[in-house]
Write a protein that holds these residues in place. Structure first.
Motif, PDB file in Angstrom:
ATOM      1  N   SER A  77      60.599  66.205  36.179  1.00  0.00           N
ATOM      2  CA  SER A  77      60.118  65.376  35.080  1.00  0.00           C
ATOM      3  C   SER A  77      58.630  65.623  34.866  1.00  0.00           C
ATOM      4  N   GLU A  78      58.259  65.747  33.596  1.00  0.00           N
ATOM      5  CA  GLU A  78      56.868  65.963  33.237  1.00  0.00           C
ATOM      6  C   GLU A  78      56.608  65.338  31.880  1.00  0.00           C
ATOM      7  N   ALA A  79      55.333  65.167  31.531  1.00  0.00           N
ATOM      8  CA  ALA A  79      54.974  64.640  30.225  1.00  0.00           C
ATOM      9  C   ALA A  79      55.196  65.716  29.169  1.00  0.00           C
ATOM     10  N   ILE A  80      55.848  65.349  28.077  1.00  0.00           N
ATOM     11  CA  ILE A  80      56.185  66.295  27.011  1.00  0.00           C
ATOM     12  C   ILE A  80      55.561  65.810  25.715  1.00  0.00           C
ATOM     13  N   ASP A  81      54.757  66.662  25.093  1.00  0.00           N
ATOM     14  CA  ASP A  81      54.152  66.361  23.801  1.00  0.00           C
ATOM     15  C   ASP A  81      55.223  66.530  22.722  1.00  0.00           C
ATOM     16  N   LEU A  82      55.562  65.446  22.041  1.00  0.00           N
ATOM     17  CA  LEU A  82      56.682  65.461  21.109  1.00  0.00           C
ATOM     18  C   LEU A  82      56.426  66.377  19.915  1.00  0.00           C
ATOM     19  N   GLU A  83      55.219  66.340  19.363  1.00  0.00           N
ATOM     20  CA  GLU A  83      54.924  67.170  18.194  1.00  0.00           C
ATOM     21  C   GLU A  83      55.033  68.651  18.532  1.00  0.00           C
ATOM     22  N   LEU A  84      54.510  69.057  19.697  1.00  0.00           N
ATOM     23  CA  LEU A  84      54.610  70.456  20.100  1.00  0.00           C
ATOM     24  C   LEU A  84      56.060  70.853  20.340  1.00  0.00           C
ATOM     25  N   LEU A  85      56.832  69.957  20.915  1.00  0.00           N
ATOM     26  CA  LEU A  85      58.253  70.229  21.152  1.00  0.00           C
ATOM     27  C   LEU A  85      58.989  70.462  19.838  1.00  0.00           C
ATOM     28  N   VAL A  86      58.720  69.621  18.849  1.00  0.00           N
ATOM     29  CA  VAL A  86      59.383  69.763  17.552  1.00  0.00           C
ATOM     30  C   VAL A  86      58.964  71.060  16.872  1.00  0.00           C
ATOM     31  N   MET A  87      57.667  71.389  16.923  1.00  0.00           N
ATOM     32  CA  MET A  87      57.188  72.630  16.305  1.00  0.00           C
ATOM     33  C   MET A  87      57.862  73.844  16.941  1.00  0.00           C
ATOM     34  N   ASP A  88      57.998  73.829  18.270  1.00  0.00           N
ATOM     35  CA  ASP A  88      58.641  74.946  18.964  1.00  0.00           C
ATOM     36  C   ASP A  88      60.118  75.036  18.594  1.00  0.00           C
ATOM     37  N   THR A  89      60.778  73.892  18.477  1.00  0.00           N
ATOM     38  CA  THR A  89      62.201  73.880  18.113  1.00  0.00           C
ATOM     39  C   THR A  89      62.409  74.440  16.718  1.00  0.00           C
ATOM     40  N   ILE A  90      61.561  74.038  15.778  1.00  0.00           N
ATOM     41  CA  ILE A  90      61.668  74.537  14.407  1.00  0.00           C
ATOM     42  C   ILE A  90      61.467  76.046  14.369  1.00  0.00           C
ATOM     43  N   ALA A  91      60.507  76.547  15.144  1.00  0.00           N
ATOM     44  CA  ALA A  91      60.240  77.985  15.173  1.00  0.00           C
ATOM     45  C   ALA A  91      61.443  78.764  15.691  1.00  0.00           C
ATOM     46  N   ARG A  92      62.205  78.166  16.598  1.00  0.00           N
ATOM     47  CA  ARG A  92      63.373  78.838  17.158  1.00  0.00           C
ATOM     48  C   ARG A  92      64.596  78.770  16.238  1.00  0.00           C
ATOM     49  N   LEU A  93      64.534  77.878  15.253  1.00  0.00           N
ATOM     50  CA  LEU A  93      65.647  77.711  14.320  1.00  0.00           C
ATOM     51  C   LEU A  93      65.276  78.320  12.975  1.00  0.00           C
ATOM     52  N   ARG A  94      64.905  79.582  13.002  1.00  0.00           N
ATOM     53  CA  ARG A  94      64.356  80.235  11.810  1.00  0.00           C
ATOM     54  C   ARG A  94      65.384  80.424  10.703  1.00  0.00           C
ATOM     55  N   HIS A 123      67.062  71.053  20.333  1.00  0.00           N
ATOM     56  CA  HIS A 123      67.636  72.231  19.679  1.00  0.00           C
ATOM     57  C   HIS A 123      69.058  71.924  19.197  1.00  0.00           C
ATOM     58  N   ALA A 124      69.821  71.220  20.028  1.00  0.00           N
ATOM     59  CA  ALA A 124      71.204  70.881  19.668  1.00  0.00           C
ATOM     60  C   ALA A 124      71.249  69.974  18.445  1.00  0.00           C
ATOM     61  N   LEU A 125      70.330  69.021  18.354  1.00  0.00           N
ATOM     62  CA  LEU A 125      70.355  68.071  17.244  1.00  0.00           C
ATOM     63  C   LEU A 125      69.748  68.654  15.968  1.00  0.00           C
ATOM     64  N   MET A 151      64.700  59.089  16.930  1.00  0.00           N
ATOM     65  CA  MET A 151      64.835  60.151  15.945  1.00  0.00           C
ATOM     66  C   MET A 151      66.185  60.017  15.259  1.00  0.00           C
ATOM     67  N   ALA A 152      66.161  59.918  13.937  1.00  0.00           N
ATOM     68  CA  ALA A 152      67.383  59.864  13.137  1.00  0.00           C
ATOM     69  C   ALA A 152      67.581  61.216  12.468  1.00  0.00           C
ATOM     70  N   CYS A 153      68.737  61.819  12.662  1.00  0.00           N
ATOM     71  CA  CYS A 153      69.042  63.136  12.104  1.00  0.00           C
ATOM     72  C   CYS A 153      70.206  63.027  11.126  1.00  0.00           C
ATOM     73  N   ILE A 187      77.056  67.567  25.593  1.00  0.00           N
ATOM     74  CA  ILE A 187      75.974  67.823  26.549  1.00  0.00           C
ATOM     75  C   ILE A 187      74.682  67.152  26.090  1.00  0.00           C
ATOM     76  N   ALA A 188      74.426  67.161  24.769  1.00  0.00           N
ATOM     77  CA  ALA A 188      73.234  66.499  24.246  1.00  0.00           C
ATOM     78  C   ALA A 188      73.247  65.010  24.587  1.00  0.00           C
TER      79      ALA A 188
END
Length: 224
Positions: A77-94, A123-125, A151-153, A187-188
């Motif tokens: 477990s570690e602290a996760i910056d939500l904005e950076l996580l979302v930016m990285d996820t979007i980049a992977r879902l090109r 990534h799954a959501l 988060m609502a998707c 799994i999500a």
């Protein structure tokens, strides 16, 4: 996971795992031809690579299901910056990048968890597609509620219903668009639960499913 029966699930698993083998065997057979041209050889190697990746993804899904049932999804477990996580996820879902909106102040939210698993969850959501022929970008909104991140998707889905989303969160997708085992949402949901949160959904109109993810936020970043 709730399934029709253990036998039905094992039959489905055996059938799906055999899927990549036929094109792989054909490619290996053709690659033995000494008169094969370079372009044809490259195409066959590409077939092998795609099917190996597909088979590997299936095995990973099945392994994750076993870890979830044993309560072993989280490793650290570690602290996760939500904005950076979302930016990285979007980049992977090109191919079909999601549209993600942050409510005022939500950009500063941080959550605690296993970075690999939380990234897998997002990534799954945010990459969820429920149609092979008509991919539509997921639309998501992230808000802070006290010490929680929500988060609502909104996901495009023909014949959306509460029964369907309940099934997808507990059972394999009967015809997954990504040619995997269809366990992505199962799994999500397990990852969310392992992090002290929840994932549930509902139908929103006849062609949209709304998935709601709730996770604890770190105390110094929660929204009052």
């Amino acid at each position: 996971m709730s399934a029709p029966s253990a036998k039905a699930w094992m039959d489905r698993l055996a059938h799906d795992l055999r899927g990549p083998l036929s094109p792989m065997q054909t490619a290996v057979y053709l690659l033995r031809d000494p008169g094969l041209g370079d372009d044809q050889r490259d195409e066959l190697f590409a077939v092998l690579e795609r099917q190996i990746q597909r088979l590997g993804g299936m095995i990973d899904e099945f392994s994750d299901l076993g870890r979830a049932e044993q309560g072993r999804l989280m490793v650290r477990s570690e602290a996760i910056d939500l904005e950076l996580l979302v930016m990285d996820t979007i980049a992977r879902l090109r191919e079909v990048p999601p549209h993600v909106e942050f409510a005022p102040g939500a950009e500063t939210l941080r959550i605690a968890g296993d970075m690999q698993r939380v990234a897998q969850l997002f990534h799954a959501l945010l990459g969820l597609q429920l149609s092979r022929s008509h991919p539509v970008a997921v639309r998501a909104r992230i808000e802070g509620h006290g010490a929680r991140m929500r988060m609502a998707c909104a996901v495009h889905c023909r014949d959306a219903s509460d029964t369907l989303i309940a099934s997808l969160l507990t059972s394999p997708h009967p015809d997954p668009p990504d040619d995997a085992l269809g366990l992505g949402l199962v799994i999500a949901a397990a990852i969310a639960t392992a992090h002290g949160g929840s994932l549930h959904g509902r139908a929103s109109g006849g062609d949209t499913l709304e998935l709601m993810l709730d996770l604890p936020a770190l105390p110094d970043a929660g929204q009052e």
